[in-house]
Design a protein around this motif. Structure first.
Motif, PDB file in Angstrom:
ATOM      1  N   LEU A   1      -1.084  29.917   9.023  1.00  0.00           N
ATOM      2  CA  LEU A   1      -2.410  30.019   8.417  1.00  0.00           C
ATOM      3  C   LEU A   1      -3.467  30.388   9.455  1.00  0.00           C
ATOM      4  N   LYS A   2      -3.272  29.913  10.689  1.00  0.00           N
ATOM      5  CA  LYS A   2      -4.232  30.208  11.758  1.00  0.00           C
ATOM      6  C   LYS A   2      -3.883  31.483  12.518  1.00  0.00           C
ATOM      7  N   SER A   3      -2.759  32.091  12.176  1.00  0.00           N
ATOM      8  CA  SER A   3      -2.256  33.253  12.920  1.00  0.00           C
ATOM      9  C   SER A   3      -2.184  32.925  14.405  1.00  0.00           C
ATOM     10  N   ALA A   4      -1.759  31.695  14.698  1.00  0.00           N
ATOM     11  CA  ALA A   4      -1.666  31.213  16.078  1.00  0.00           C
ATOM     12  C   ALA A   4      -0.241  31.395  16.605  1.00  0.00           C
ATOM     13  N   SER A   5      -0.078  31.267  17.918  1.00  0.00           N
ATOM     14  CA  SER A   5       1.222  31.488  18.542  1.00  0.00           C
ATOM     15  C   SER A   5       1.573  30.357  19.502  1.00  0.00           C
ATOM     16  N   VAL A   6       2.866  30.195  19.731  1.00  0.00           N
ATOM     17  CA  VAL A   6       3.383  29.221  20.694  1.00  0.00           C
ATOM     18  C   VAL A   6       4.226  29.963  21.717  1.00  0.00           C
ATOM     19  N   THR A   7       3.989  29.713  22.997  1.00  0.00           N
ATOM     20  CA  THR A   7       4.831  30.280  24.046  1.00  0.00           C
ATOM     21  C   THR A   7       5.288  29.153  24.969  1.00  0.00           C
ATOM     22  N   PHE A   8       6.441  29.343  25.568  1.00  0.00           N
ATOM     23  CA  PHE A   8       7.035  28.324  26.434  1.00  0.00           C
ATOM     24  C   PHE A   8       6.807  28.698  27.896  1.00  0.00           C
TER      25      PHE A   8
END
Length: 321
Positions: free
Chosen positions: A274-281
């Motif tokens: 919904l937030k068009s957010a991303s997760v990276t490691f």
């Protein structure tokens, strides 16, 4: 010549550290540099990572962030000459311990050390500086005007993130894990816009962040680990819950996590969508584990040591401040 090595445990027992006699070959490889070590940083060993990338040894070298003076160079070395001062990080598969008096290392893992920069300071700060640079530039792509939330800002990694972000004109929020850390971080104002205590039950991370950002949330969150469940061990109780991290992100935000075993439930993924957010490691070891982006890695190291030499990045530590 002696070096420090770790003997990995075969069972659940604790690994043991031993001092082992080592020797170097008489003839250097064509692209290697022989360095007299002046200072070495001690960072934790990730034995599971070594196993995952296929590095299995009885004795694992300890100490990889090194600073020293070039003694000898191979016949194809083009970047360095004897008596040059250098700094770098030994690769994961290096047979040398950085705590040896003299080591051999490929020239592509080293950069020149500025003359006025202390060997001890640069060796001690290089790993955290590389982590901060990787998190902010490579993953989050920070820019002036962004808002950043650094979890556990009093840690050495957190302090590097704060300094690097402030240099680029980023608004910084951070969390503290104790009253002593709160006092220490408050002294960093105005570089730090808000210090949020998370060591008492009355702390409300989400409401404070939304108040500071006008209800929009932050552009970037950098953590040092998260809680996957509400009930966690005593040592993890100060870590933010994964849902709280996602909640404080703004639209198009970036979450850079150090949590190796992160698991997101469908509601978490829905909120990110919904937030068009991303997760990276964040795994800074990829720079030395792969040669695919060697040029970018050397650029990062050069930029880091230049910023340390110029005083943009100071080696400050909550435990010694």
């Amino acid at each position: 010549m002696k070096g420090l090595f770790c003997r990995a445990a075969l069972s659940d027992a604790e690994p043991k550290f031993v001092i082992q006699e080592t020797s170097l070959p008489e003839v250097l490889d064509s692209q290697q540099v022989r360095v007299q070590v002046k200072a070495c940083g001690l960072s934790p060993l990730d034995l599971k990572l070594l196993a995952d990338v296929g590095i299995q040894r009885d004795l694992i070298p300890v100490g990889r962030e090194v600073a020293g003076v070039v003694l000898q160079v191979g016949d194809k070395v083009s970047f360095f000459q004897p008596e040059d001062e250098v700094v770098g990080i030994l690769p994961l598969d290096s047979p040398c311990s950085g705590l040896c008096d003299v080591i051999d290392i490929d020239e592509h893992y080293l950069v020149q050390k500025p003359e006025k920069l202390s060997s001890v300071c640069v060796a001690g700060a290089l790993r955290d500086g590389l982590c901060a640079y990787t998190a902010l530039h490579t993953h989050a792509r920070i820019a002036a005007g962004h808002t950043l939330l650094v979890m556990d800002g009093a840690s050495s990694f957190g302090l590097m993130c704060i300094q690097l972000a402030c240099y680029h004109g980023v608004k910084v929020l951070t969390t503290s894990h104790s009253p002593q850390q709160q006092t220490f971080l408050e002294q960093l104002r105005p570089s730090v816009a808000k210090v949020i205590p998370v060591y008492n039950d009355s702390s409300d991370l989400l409401s404070v962040v939304l108040e500071e950002t006008g209800g929009l949330g932050v552009d970037i969150v950098i953590d040092s680990g998260v809680r996957l469940q509400e009930e966690e061990s005593e040592e993890n109780k100060l870590l933010p819950h994964k849902h709280d991290v996602i909640s404080v992100l703004g639209v198009g935000g970036h979450w850079v996590t150090s949590h190796k075993d992160l698991q997101l439930d469908p509601p978490d993924c829905r909120l990110l969508h919904l937030k068009s957010a991303s997760v990276t490691f964040l795994n800074h070891e990829v720079w030395t584990a792969s040669s695919a982006q060697q040029g970018r890695y050397l650029h990062i190291l050069r930029d880091l040591v230049e910023k340390m030499s110029a005083g943009v990045l100071s080696v400050i530590n909550f435990n010694t401040a």
